[in-house]
Structure formats: structure tokens, C-alpha cells
Design a protein around this motif. Structure first.
Motif, PDB file in Angstrom:
ATOM      1  N   ILE A 195       0.871  -1.178   0.000  1.00 52.29           N
ATOM      2  CA  ILE A 195       0.000   0.000   0.000  1.00 52.29           C
ATOM      3  C   ILE A 195       0.904   1.224   0.000  1.00 52.29           C
ATOM      4  O   ILE A 195       1.755   1.382   0.869  1.00 52.29           O
ATOM      5  CB  ILE A 195      -0.926   0.003   1.227  1.00 52.29           C
ATOM      6  N   LEU A 196       0.755   2.032  -1.005  1.00 51.60           N
ATOM      7  CA  LEU A 196       1.669   3.140  -1.187  1.00 51.60           C
ATOM      8  C   LEU A 196       1.130   4.393  -0.511  1.00 51.60           C
ATOM      9  O   LEU A 196       0.079   4.888  -0.859  1.00 51.60           O
ATOM     10  CB  LEU A 196       1.880   3.374  -2.678  1.00 51.60           C
ATOM     11  N   LYS A 251       7.916  -2.217  -5.245  1.00 52.88           N
ATOM     12  CA  LYS A 251       7.111  -1.399  -6.144  1.00 52.88           C
ATOM     13  C   LYS A 251       7.790  -0.044  -6.342  1.00 52.88           C
ATOM     14  O   LYS A 251       8.076   0.676  -5.376  1.00 52.88           O
ATOM     15  CB  LYS A 251       5.698  -1.221  -5.593  1.00 52.88           C
ATOM     16  N   ILE A 252       8.040   0.275  -7.605  1.00 53.98           N
ATOM     17  CA  ILE A 252       8.743   1.510  -7.955  1.00 53.98           C
ATOM     18  C   ILE A 252       7.775   2.413  -8.724  1.00 53.98           C
ATOM     19  O   ILE A 252       7.194   1.999  -9.733  1.00 53.98           O
ATOM     20  CB  ILE A 252       9.969   1.226  -8.845  1.00 53.98           C
ATOM     21  N   LYS A 265       3.097  12.165 -16.281  1.00 53.81           N
ATOM     22  CA  LYS A 265       2.744  10.753 -16.456  1.00 53.81           C
ATOM     23  C   LYS A 265       3.290   9.970 -15.270  1.00 53.81           C
ATOM     24  O   LYS A 265       4.406  10.217 -14.816  1.00 53.81           O
ATOM     25  CB  LYS A 265       3.332  10.211 -17.756  1.00 53.81           C
ATOM     26  N   GLU A 266       2.497   9.035 -14.770  1.00 53.81           N
ATOM     27  CA  GLU A 266       2.940   8.205 -13.645  1.00 53.81           C
ATOM     28  C   GLU A 266       2.866   6.733 -14.030  1.00 53.81           C
ATOM     29  O   GLU A 266       1.861   6.269 -14.571  1.00 53.81           O
ATOM     30  CB  GLU A 266       2.080   8.472 -12.408  1.00 53.81           C
ATOM     31  N   GLU A 267       3.957   6.017 -13.779  1.00 51.00           N
ATOM     32  CA  GLU A 267       4.019   4.593 -14.061  1.00 51.00           C
ATOM     33  C   GLU A 267       4.488   3.846 -12.821  1.00 51.00           C
ATOM     34  O   GLU A 267       5.261   4.381 -12.011  1.00 51.00           O
ATOM     35  CB  GLU A 267       4.985   4.305 -15.214  1.00 51.00           C
ATOM     36  N   THR A 268       4.037   2.611 -12.687  1.00 49.90           N
ATOM     37  CA  THR A 268       4.415   1.774 -11.553  1.00 49.90           C
ATOM     38  C   THR A 268       5.007   0.467 -12.062  1.00 49.90           C
ATOM     39  O   THR A 268       4.463  -0.158 -12.965  1.00 49.90           O
ATOM     40  CB  THR A 268       3.197   1.466 -10.656  1.00 49.90           C
ATOM     41  N   THR A 290      13.949   5.086 -14.865  1.00 51.65           N
ATOM     42  CA  THR A 290      12.760   5.835 -15.283  1.00 51.65           C
ATOM     43  C   THR A 290      12.012   5.139 -16.415  1.00 51.65           C
ATOM     44  O   THR A 290      10.828   5.382 -16.617  1.00 51.65           O
ATOM     45  CB  THR A 290      13.133   7.265 -15.737  1.00 51.65           C
ATOM     46  N   TYR A 291      12.701   4.269 -17.171  1.00 49.01           N
ATOM     47  CA  TYR A 291      12.051   3.565 -18.283  1.00 49.01           C
ATOM     48  C   TYR A 291      11.433   2.235 -17.870  1.00 49.01           C
ATOM     49  O   TYR A 291      10.564   1.721 -18.573  1.00 49.01           O
ATOM     50  CB  TYR A 291      13.051   3.315 -19.417  1.00 49.01           C
TER      51      TYR A 291
END
Length: 359
Positions: free
Chosen positions: A44-45, A73-74, A92-95, A137-138
Motif C-alpha cells: 500500500i503506497l 514497487k517503484i 505521467k505516472e508509471e508503476t 525511469t524507463y
């Protein structure tokens, strides 16, 4: 009788309270245990990240990426800036969920190189560290490919779908990472294997890596699908993981001279001359990732004598020049009016003073 009648209900009540407390305690412990278990599977972030840094790429208009680490989890939150007056930055947000092995590498890299909460700029990082941060980041696979340590690195693009990372380690071993690429140029899978070759074969590969990186002036270089005659067995042995290809390597002619032209504002052809007096003439380009087809044949000119005669042309105008590179990385320049080079080109019916054409 009176006292016994009054006291009995109190004992019952106290017993119920104790029972309720015990059950509540058990449920509480169970709840905490289950929470911890499921949170480990799917954290849970919240604001309790184990590591946070912000990376600025320093381009114009550029971007910044906030990297948050919470267990495996990044979260990458990237803001892309723009320079137009009426333009608003986009976010933009990515996990990404890392494997245990890559998460361990990530923790080690971050703690050894940055303070928690640091603001990091590209211009302040060395080349390898910058590549690792950009890999984060990629996504996980980009990080995995970039974080690998090496003495020399060759990145070989076999085609649009497959790239090989060839890592020459400090201990003399060679590690291969085969990267699978999709249509969006994302890495979707990595196969990793060491080259279990004899020391003689490893020495052949290492000598090639040293020579190529020295010529490039960088310990990490790129190779593409178009390979020269003296390179093909090197990469076949790596791609197919077959040492037997290198048994024939000593019979392959050496690349002795490379001749190019600098006088027009476009990519120009290249002429490669080999130790067996054969040549490869590359005069085309392609928009597809496939090997180019050179013109081949034999030449008869004594190149060492030609180079010895270059001083005869040093007083001529040199607005456009031919450049000759020898196998040891030495460069010679001479005006395009050099008769001996032009005679060589005429004798094999090729020209360097043109733009490459599409194949």
C-alpha cells in the motif's frame, strides 16, 4: 446466601470480559499478520517510501522524474516541460514491480550513490550512473540492462526485435543479456547467460572488444546488423552461443584500411580494404533494420606505398579530403585531388564523392 447470589453474576461478567479481550487480541494479531502478508505482495503506497529521488535530464525544455521506492514497487512520476508560451507541462505516472534480484540491485545502487530525497541532475553524473538512473525511469528491464557492471560493453542490435548486451567483466568473463523489444521499443524480456567458452576463445572476443572500444574512445560501443567481413564470426558465436565459429576466426582476413570522403553535406560511402586484397564498398542505406549489401571484389594497389606518398599532395588545396584509417587506428588525410587514391577508386569502379543511396 445473599453474598453468594450477588457475587456469582460478577464472576460470570468478568469471565466474559476476559474472553472478549483475548479474542480481540487474537484477531488483532491475526489482522496485523494478514495485513503485513498482503502488503508485502502488493504494498500500500503512502508517504512511507523507503527511498525517493528526483532526476532532472537537463534537456531543453527537458523533464524531471520523481523516483519513489516502496518495497519492490517503484513509482515513476515524470513531468515533461515545454517551451511554447501557451503550453502546460504534462505529467505521467508509471508503476513497476521489480523482481527480488533487481530490487536488491536497485537498493544497493541508490544507497551507494544518492542520499534519500536528493535532487539529481544529469550533468552532475558520470556516463554509466546517468544510464542507470535513466534506466530506472524507463522500467525494470532497462534498469537491469544498464546496471550491469563491465570493463567493456558492446550493444549489438541484431534487428528491430532483438538486442544483445555483451558485458566483458573485470574478471575476464563475458556475460550476455538478450533483450526482446516490442513495437513500442520497450524491453519485454531478458535472457541472461555467460559464455562458457575456452580461454582462447574468450581472448579472441576480448581482444576484439579492446580494439573496437579503443578506436571509438569509449568502453561502451554499438554495433548494428551490418557487420564487416572480419566481424561476422565474432557475433555469430555470441548470438548462437557456439564457440565453434571462433575456430575459423584466424583464417578471416584483417581489415587493414578504411577510406572515407569529407566534402559534401550528407552521409558518403565507405571503402574497406582487407589483408587479402579484397574490398567491401558500402554505398547504400536502408530505413529497415537489416544488413546492407556491399559491393565486393579485389584491389591491387599497394596501400602502404600510397600512404608513404601522401606528402606529395600536402600543398594542394584541401577543401574536400579523403581520410585513410589504418588497422591500428592511425588517421591520414589527403586532398580529394590525390591521383593515387582516385586511380584506386577508378580501378575498382567505385566513388566516395557522393551521397549514399537507399537500398
Amino acid at each position: 446466601m445473599y453474598n453468594e447470589t450477588i457475587n456469582t453474576p460478577k464472576k460470570v461478567v468478568n469471565g466474559k470480559i476476559i474472553t472478549i479481550i483475548v479474542i480481540a487480541a487474537i484477531l488483532g494479531i491475526l489482522g496485523i499478520t494478514l495485513y503485513g502478508y498482503f502488503n508485502k505482495l502488493n504494498p500500500i503506497l503512502d508517504d512511507n517510501f523507503s527511498f525517493v529521488i528526483t532526476y532532472h535530464d537537463n534537456y531543453i525544455p527537458g523533464s524531471k522524474s520523481e523516483i519513489k521506492v516502496a518495497d519492490r514497487k517503484i513509482i515513476i512520476k515524470t513531468t515533461n516541460f515545454c517551451s511554447a508560451l501557451d503550453c502546460e507541462p504534462s505529467t505521467k505516472e508509471e508503476t513497476f514491480m521489480y523482481s527480488e534480484e533487481n530490487y536488491t540491485k536497485l537498493k544497493k545502487f541508490l544507497t551507494e550513490n544518492f542520499q534519500n530525497g536528493a535532487e539529481v541532475s544529469q550533468i552532475n553524473l558520470d556516463k554509466h550512473t546517468r544510464e542507470i538512473v535513466e534506466g530506472i525511469t524507463y522500467g525494470e528491464y532497462f534498469f537491469e540492462a544498464n546496471v550491469e557492471e563491465y570493463r567493456y560493453l558492446i550493444k549489438y542490435d541484431l534487428n528491430d526485435k532483438t538486442t544483445y548486451g555483451i558485458y566483458f567483466k573485470e574478471d575476464g568473463s563475458v556475460l550476455i543479456k538478450k533483450l526482446y523489444i516490442n513495437d513500442d521499443y520497450d524491453i519485454t524480456k531478458i535472457d541472461t547467460y555467460p559464455l562458457s567458452f575456452s580461454q582462447k576463445s574468450i581472448d579472441i572476443l576480448t581482444e576484439y572488444a579492446i580494439k573496437e572500444t579503443d578506436k571509438a574512445g569509449d568502453n561502451a560501443i554499438y554495433k548494428y546488423s551490418t557487420l564487416l567481413k572480419n566481424e561476422q564470426l565474432i557475433f555469430k558465436s555470441i548470438v548462437e552461443n557456439k564457440e565453434s565459429y571462433l575456430a575459423e576466426y584466424g583464417k578471416v582476413p584483417r581489415l587493414e584500411f578504411t577510406i572515407t570522403y569529407d566534402g559534401i553535406n550528407c552521409p558518403t560511402p565507405v571503402l574497406y580494404l582487407y589483408s587479402d586484397n579484397t574490398y567491401e564498398y558500402y554505398y547504400t542505406f536502408t530505413s529497415e533494420d537489416k544488413p546492407l549489401t556491399p559491393k565486393t571484389g579485389k584491389y591491387k594497389v599497394d596501400m602502404n606505398q600510397l600512404i608513404a606518398n601522401l606528402d606529395n599532395y600536402e600543398n594542394e588545396a584541401n577543401y574536400s579530403i579523403y581520410t585513410i584509417e589504418t588497422e591500428d587506428g592511425t588517421f591520414y588525410s589527403t586532398p580529394s585531388s590525390n591521383k593515387e587514391i582516385n586511380d584506386l577508386l577508378t580501378s575498382i569502379n567505385v566513388t566516395l564523392t557522393m551521397c549514399t543511396v537507399q537500398e
